[in-house]
Write a protein that holds these residues in place. Sequence first.
Motif, mmCIF file in Angstrom:
data_model
loop_
_atom_site.group_PDB
_atom_site.id
_atom_site.type_symbol
_atom_site.label_atom_id
_atom_site.label_comp_id
_atom_site.label_asym_id
_atom_site.label_seq_id
_atom_site.Cartn_x
_atom_site.Cartn_y
_atom_site.Cartn_z
ATOM 1 N N LEU A 121 14.734 79.157 8.282
ATOM 2 C CA LEU A 121 16.000 78.665 8.129
ATOM 3 C C LEU A 121 15.912 77.253 7.811
ATOM 4 O O LEU A 121 16.598 77.120 6.699
ATOM 5 N N ALA A 122 15.120 76.564 8.169
ATOM 6 C CA ALA A 122 15.152 75.164 7.870
ATOM 7 C C ALA A 122 14.629 75.061 6.396
ATOM 8 O O ALA A 122 14.945 74.200 5.426
ATOM 9 N N ARG A 123 13.730 76.070 6.080
ATOM 10 C CA ARG A 123 13.148 76.152 4.680
ATOM 11 C C ARG A 123 14.252 76.256 3.542
ATOM 12 O O ARG A 123 14.134 75.937 2.301
ATOM 13 N N ALA A 124 15.207 77.272 3.804
ATOM 14 C CA ALA A 124 16.158 77.695 3.129
ATOM 15 C C ALA A 124 17.641 76.825 3.057
ATOM 16 O O ALA A 124 18.271 77.344 2.376
ATOM 17 N N THR A 125 17.406 75.738 3.903
ATOM 18 C CA THR A 125 18.359 74.935 4.010
ATOM 19 C C THR A 125 18.329 73.446 3.621
ATOM 20 O O THR A 125 16.962 73.152 3.445
ATOM 21 N N PRO A 126 19.425 72.559 3.565
ATOM 22 C CA PRO A 126 19.003 71.099 3.282
ATOM 23 C C PRO A 126 18.234 70.566 4.263
ATOM 24 O O PRO A 126 17.707 69.530 3.707
ATOM 25 N N LEU A 127 18.028 70.951 5.321
ATOM 26 C CA LEU A 127 17.065 70.603 6.311
ATOM 27 C C LEU A 127 15.772 70.317 5.740
ATOM 28 O O LEU A 127 14.934 69.344 6.130
ATOM 29 N N ARG A 128 15.245 70.997 4.786
ATOM 30 C CA ARG A 128 13.948 70.948 3.936
ATOM 31 C C ARG A 128 13.712 69.641 3.397
ATOM 32 O O ARG A 128 12.590 69.039 3.404
ATOM 33 N N ARG A 129 15.039 68.996 3.334
ATOM 34 C CA ARG A 129 14.818 67.717 2.412
ATOM 35 C C ARG A 129 14.180 66.542 3.363
ATOM 36 O O ARG A 129 13.851 65.354 2.921
ATOM 37 N N LEU A 130 14.514 66.806 4.817
ATOM 38 C CA LEU A 130 13.851 65.784 5.621
ATOM 39 C C LEU A 130 12.339 65.787 5.587
ATOM 40 O O LEU A 130 11.789 64.464 5.841
ATOM 41 N N ALA A 131 11.741 66.670 5.001
ATOM 42 C CA ALA A 131 10.296 66.466 5.026
ATOM 43 C C ALA A 131 9.853 67.582 3.610
ATOM 44 O O ALA A 131 9.297 68.419 3.687
ATOM 45 N N PRO A 132 10.348 66.824 2.538
ATOM 46 C CA PRO A 132 10.065 67.522 1.253
ATOM 47 C C PRO A 132 8.600 67.891 1.117
ATOM 48 O O PRO A 132 8.602 68.842 0.349
ATOM 49 N N ASP A 133 7.672 67.358 1.442
ATOM 50 C CA ASP A 133 6.365 67.348 0.938
ATOM 51 C C ASP A 133 5.568 68.401 1.875
ATOM 52 O O ASP A 133 4.194 68.428 2.016
ATOM 53 N N TRP A 134 6.377 68.825 2.981
ATOM 54 C CA TRP A 134 5.349 69.864 3.813
ATOM 55 C C TRP A 134 4.914 71.071 2.948
ATOM 56 O O TRP A 134 5.544 71.621 2.266
ATOM 57 N N GLN A 135 3.565 71.318 3.329
ATOM 58 C CA GLN A 135 2.948 72.224 2.540
ATOM 59 C C GLN A 135 3.220 73.587 3.088
ATOM 60 O O GLN A 135 3.320 74.718 2.394
ATOM 61 N N SER A 136 3.850 73.718 4.398
ATOM 62 C CA SER A 136 4.445 74.839 4.812
ATOM 63 C C SER A 136 5.620 75.575 4.051
ATOM 64 O O SER A 136 5.738 76.667 4.335
#
Length: 164
Positions: A121-136
């Motif tokens: 869910l986080a990967r598919a939403t703007p929450l992803r921008r909180l940690a944009p460099d995460w390899q996961s």
Amino acid sequence: MLAVTAREAAFFLPLVVPICLYVCWSDLSMMKITNIAVLALLAVYVVLGPFALEMSDYIWRYSHLAVVLIAAMLLFAVGAMGAGDAKFAAAAAPFIALADLRLILLLFAACLLASYAAHRLARATPLRRLAPDWQSWEAGRRFPMGLPLSATLVFYLALGLVGA
């Protein structure tokens, strides 16, 4: 009724939580569970175990480490598990009372489902921008199992602390 006691949980939980938080972060950000985290978790058991457990239980639980390590190595060999996940699961095994095996499997299943859903869910939403460099985020089908493995251990010890 849990086999893990409040005494065990009180000894282990304060040092296990920061290690598990680090494991979550490192696995999410780098898709790696570092050897230092695995060794730190094992060191907590080695050092605090004699104070938290009866000596016979303390010694017996090293067999949990061996059994989980062998099973995890087999899973790694067939590509079903990462090496860091295997080492972490083995290092976490002595913290688990054998009588709580069913509970730990249920708890792991719940943590795995919740972790997977939250990560995707986080990967598919703007929450992803909180940690944009995460390899996961870019790991494709691979999933950072350090998240549910760590959560399972922390929740298990927390349940023991509250005497659930």
